[in-house]
Scaffold this motif. Structure first.
Motif, PDB file in Angstrom:
ATOM      1  N   ALA A 271       0.845  -1.198   0.000  1.00  0.00           N
ATOM      2  CA  ALA A 271       0.000   0.000   0.000  1.00  0.00           C
ATOM      3  C   ALA A 271       0.876   1.242   0.000  1.00  0.00           C
ATOM      4  O   ALA A 271       1.998   1.242   0.519  1.00  0.00           O
ATOM      5  CB  ALA A 271      -0.925  -0.003   1.216  1.00  0.00           C
ATOM      6  N   ASN A 272       0.337   2.303  -0.577  1.00  0.00           N
ATOM      7  CA  ASN A 272       1.015   3.597  -0.601  1.00  0.00           C
ATOM      8  C   ASN A 272       0.516   4.411   0.586  1.00  0.00           C
ATOM      9  O   ASN A 272      -0.549   5.021   0.540  1.00  0.00           O
ATOM     10  CB  ASN A 272       0.728   4.324  -1.921  1.00  0.00           C
ATOM     11  N   VAL A 273       1.293   4.401   1.672  1.00  0.00           N
ATOM     12  CA  VAL A 273       0.848   4.983   2.936  1.00  0.00           C
ATOM     13  C   VAL A 273       1.914   5.927   3.468  1.00  0.00           C
ATOM     14  O   VAL A 273       3.115   5.645   3.348  1.00  0.00           O
ATOM     15  CB  VAL A 273       0.550   3.878   3.974  1.00  0.00           C
ATOM     16  N   ASN A 274       1.462   7.024   4.058  1.00  0.00           N
ATOM     17  CA  ASN A 274       2.367   7.953   4.711  1.00  0.00           C
ATOM     18  C   ASN A 274       3.189   7.196   5.757  1.00  0.00           C
ATOM     19  O   ASN A 274       2.639   6.454   6.570  1.00  0.00           O
ATOM     20  CB  ASN A 274       1.554   9.064   5.390  1.00  0.00           C
ATOM     21  N   PRO A 275       4.534   7.345   5.754  1.00  0.00           N
ATOM     22  CA  PRO A 275       5.374   6.573   6.687  1.00  0.00           C
ATOM     23  C   PRO A 275       5.005   6.769   8.155  1.00  0.00           C
ATOM     24  O   PRO A 275       5.085   5.830   8.950  1.00  0.00           O
ATOM     25  CB  PRO A 275       6.790   7.085   6.396  1.00  0.00           C
ATOM     26  N   VAL A 276       4.594   7.983   8.520  1.00  0.00           N
ATOM     27  CA  VAL A 276       4.233   8.236   9.917  1.00  0.00           C
ATOM     28  C   VAL A 276       2.969   7.463  10.276  1.00  0.00           C
ATOM     29  O   VAL A 276       2.854   6.888  11.366  1.00  0.00           O
ATOM     30  CB  VAL A 276       4.033   9.746  10.153  1.00  0.00           C
ATOM     31  N   PHE A 277       2.014   7.441   9.354  1.00  0.00           N
ATOM     32  CA  PHE A 277       0.782   6.678   9.546  1.00  0.00           C
ATOM     33  C   PHE A 277       1.104   5.186   9.630  1.00  0.00           C
ATOM     34  O   PHE A 277       0.588   4.455  10.493  1.00  0.00           O
ATOM     35  CB  PHE A 277      -0.178   6.975   8.395  1.00  0.00           C
ATOM     36  N   ALA A 278       1.987   4.711   8.755  1.00  0.00           N
ATOM     37  CA  ALA A 278       2.370   3.294   8.759  1.00  0.00           C
ATOM     38  C   ALA A 278       3.075   2.922  10.063  1.00  0.00           C
ATOM     39  O   ALA A 278       2.875   1.817  10.594  1.00  0.00           O
ATOM     40  CB  ALA A 278       3.268   3.001   7.562  1.00  0.00           C
ATOM     41  N   ASP A 279       3.899   3.832  10.606  1.00  0.00           N
ATOM     42  CA  ASP A 279       4.578   3.558  11.879  1.00  0.00           C
ATOM     43  C   ASP A 279       3.569   3.339  12.996  1.00  0.00           C
ATOM     44  O   ASP A 279       3.736   2.440  13.838  1.00  0.00           O
ATOM     45  CB  ASP A 279       5.513   4.713  12.240  1.00  0.00           C
ATOM     46  N   LEU A 280       2.523   4.156  13.023  1.00  0.00           N
ATOM     47  CA  LEU A 280       1.496   4.007  14.051  1.00  0.00           C
ATOM     48  C   LEU A 280       0.799   2.658  13.917  1.00  0.00           C
ATOM     49  O   LEU A 280       0.571   1.958  14.920  1.00  0.00           O
ATOM     50  CB  LEU A 280       0.481   5.139  13.948  1.00  0.00           C
ATOM     51  N   LEU A 281       0.458   2.271  12.698  1.00  0.00           N
ATOM     52  CA  LEU A 281      -0.213   0.989  12.500  1.00  0.00           C
ATOM     53  C   LEU A 281       0.693  -0.168  12.911  1.00  0.00           C
ATOM     54  O   LEU A 281       0.220  -1.157  13.498  1.00  0.00           O
ATOM     55  CB  LEU A 281      -0.628   0.843  11.032  1.00  0.00           C
ATOM     56  N   ASP A 282       1.992  -0.057  12.621  1.00  0.00           N
ATOM     57  CA  ASP A 282       2.926  -1.110  13.037  1.00  0.00           C
ATOM     58  C   ASP A 282       2.989  -1.221  14.558  1.00  0.00           C
ATOM     59  O   ASP A 282       3.107  -2.324  15.107  1.00  0.00           O
ATOM     60  CB  ASP A 282       4.324  -0.834  12.480  1.00  0.00           C
ATOM     61  N   GLU A 283       2.918  -0.078  15.238  1.00  0.00           N
ATOM     62  CA  GLU A 283       2.899  -0.131  16.703  1.00  0.00           C
ATOM     63  C   GLU A 283       1.615  -0.786  17.208  1.00  0.00           C
ATOM     64  O   GLU A 283       1.637  -1.556  18.174  1.00  0.00           O
ATOM     65  CB  GLU A 283       3.014   1.283  17.274  1.00  0.00           C
TER      66      GLU A 283
END
Length: 583
Positions: A271-283
């Motif tokens: 997916a093409n996702v903002n890295p900051v948004f992706a970091d939150l989802l990974d957490e």
């Protein structure tokens, strides 16, 4: 207005529940009352969920349609969860939670030809709209835009704040349990969390304790601690919500994003996702609950920071979901050349992407094949070594210690009486089998392959128990050298051994493949009469020189176990996952 043309009988034993004429007080087929507590009239069955049947009902007091859940399972646990759902919903007041009236939970009693009936009923607000699962399937099968998903996550966090402030966790968040109300001029599309059948109260002081909780989980969404049945808290909802949002972004079920070789959860490339948004989802989807956001306040603060990082106004994405609209071509004169250029560009881009994907696929397949082979070979080597060492240790305890002699004597006496056969039973031999099981489990766990949890103590204990059980199975066969005893020994020991090994999924599949795969070569050898000395394994051993056959036998068993585990883990289970069998 609702189409009030017929009534539906909710008696699960009714032979013809629908249609009943509108205005009837009793069913023409079974005689059961149709009007519930002089207020609700069931109109149509919507389906079933868990242990309940779901209907649309007409509320004669408010002149609106509502949803009725009727519990048709009479087990105490089902009754407890149903009453729990009613109690949870009755104390929640949020636009993102279905409302229930003060008299929305009641019991219906009547008798019919099959006995006394007691049906718990729950009437709640009807949500007009679509689930996020339907939206993903119908409009965005390749994944939803991140702005939409971010908006849904923000709304979901607000709903969870309302729940968690009241010490309530949902425990079953997934795309099918999140709905969008049809848009209104005032509120737009409001996200609604539904199906509170698994919701429960939690105590903040006991979240980190090891107390047990009701085992309720959804494959692919529930966190490890919930699957294990230990006490859980708000972090479990964050995990399920994070995995739900990742599925909406990628268009893939979370289980399909797990590496079948390592179990690693990898989704960012999908997916093409903002890295900051992706970091939150990974957490949020961290395996360790302590690495997830501690509470909804922290989650909402992170979402506010991410909102500022987006270039577009995320708040404007709460629009009605419609399929993408195709653009038209430029001026009519250049239409032909514009279409030709566009077609050539698309063909070139598509062919380039296809070639690139094929190359990447082949490269990954080769790498995974090499990893699988090395993993399996390494496991076979360590398991063989561990089995041999364990056999020697077992032999030492059996024949070089007074304790082993005492254990052997007691077992010999008891089993001779219990089994009532004429063969001599040497109880000390069970210690050799237990030692071999211990060593096999230790070697396989040290190798660390096949996605194990590497539970050394549990695996070692189960290795000893399973091999000892196999020895006991062997004693049931008379005589022991007829081949059936050996096959029974292997099937019993290996299958029980694999079930206790700590594999992450498909334990039964692994156990069946490893047990039969290990037993078949020995069965073939015996059927071809190529292993006449093999049955010396079951004769008493009182010196080191005669121990070599047992060491070779258990080492070979360990090699076969590791090999067939590799076949099952790297070939058979991935195939089952492709067919939809995820656990």
């Amino acid at each position: 207005m609702s189409n009030k043309s017929a009534v539906h009988c909710i008696n699960p034993n009714c032979l013809r529940p629908y249609p009943q004429p509108w205005g009837n007080k009793f069913c023409n087929s079974c005689g059961a009352p149709l009007e519930l507590i002089d207020r609700y009239v069931p109109m149509a069955r919507l389906g079933s969920g868990g242990f309940a049947q779901i209907y649309t009902v007409w509320d004669q007091k408010t002149q609106t349609e509502k949803v009725l859940k009727v519990l048709v399972e009479d087990s105490p646990k089902a009754l407890e969860l149903f009453a729990q759902e009613a109690a949870v919903l009755s104390c929640l007041r949020h636009p993102g939670v279905p409302k229930i009236d003060t008299d929305g939970y009641f019991q219906r009693y009547w008798s019919d030809s099959q006995g006394q009936l007691n049906l718990p009923c729950l009437v709640m607000e009807k949500i007009d709209g679509q689930t996020l699962e339907n939206i993903l399937q119908n409009y965005y099968p390749q994944g939803c835009p991140q702005e939409l998903v971010f908006n849904w996550l923000t709304q979901a966090a607000d709903i969870l704040e309302h729940l968690h402030q009241r010490n309530i966790i949902h425990r079953d968040i997934k795309p099918s349990n999140l709905m969008l109300r049809n848009p209104s001029p005032i509120a737009g599309e409001q996200l609604v969390l539904i199906d509170f059948g698994g919701a429960k109260q939690f105590e903040k002081t006991n979240i980190s304790s090891e107390s047990r909780s009701t085992k309720l989980f959804s494959s692919g969404y529930s966190p490890p601690e919930q699957i294990a049945g230990v006490n859980i808290g708000p972090a479990a909802d964050f995990y399920a919500l994070g995995r739900t949002m990742i599925e909406l972004l990628t268009g893939k079920h979370p289980a399909d994003l797990e590496d079948p070789l390592t179990g690693e959860f990898s989704w960012r490339r999908q997916a093409n996702v903002n890295p900051v948004f992706a970091d939150l989802l990974d957490e949020m989807v961290s395996e360790d609950a302590r690495s997830r956001p501690a509470n909804t306040a922290i989650l909402q603060r992170r979402l506010a920071q991410i909102s500022d990082a987006f270039s577009s106004n995320v708040g404007q994405t709460s629009r009605h979901i419609t399929p993408p609209v195709r653009t038209t071509a430029p001026a009519p004169i250049s239409t032909f050349f514009w279409e030709l250029e566009k077609t050539l560009q698309q063909a070139f881009t598509s062919s380039t992407n296809i070639v690139r994907k094929i190359i990447v696929f082949i490269f990954r397949a080769i790498v995974q094949l090499i990893r699988a082979c090395l993993d399996t070979i390494w496991s076979m080597f360590l398991t063989c070594i561990g089995a041999g060492i364990g056999t020697i240790i077992g032999y030492f305890f059996a024949y070089r210690t007074t304790w082993g002699a005492e254990v052997g004597e007691v077992l010999s006496e008891q089993l001779t009486v219990l089994l009532a056969n004429n063969q001599s039973i040497l109880g000390s031999e069970i210690l050799i089998f237990a030692g071999a099981g211990f060593g096999t489990a230790w070697g396989l766990t040290v190798a660390g392959g096949y996605g194990q949890r590497r539970r050394f103590l549990v695996a070692s204990l189960m290795g000893m128990i399973s091999y000892s059980f196999g020895w006991f199975i062997l004693q049931l066969f008379t005589p022991k050298d007829n081949g059936e005893g050996l096959v029974g020994l292997i099937l019993a020991a290996v299958s029980l051994f694999i079930l206790g090994l700590g594999l992450r999924s498909h334990q039964i599949v692994h156990a069946v493949i490893a047990a039969f795969g290990t037993a078949i070569p020995f069965a073939l050898l015996m059927s071809l009469k190529l292993s006449s000395n093999l049955f010396d394994l079951f004769r008493p051993t009182n010196n080191w020189e005669e121990l070599w056959l047992k060491i070779a036998f258990f080492g070979l068993i360990g090699i076969f176990i590791s090999f067939w585990l590799g076949v099952s883990y790297y070939l058979i289970v991935p195939g089952l996952r492709l067919l939809g069998w995820r656990k």
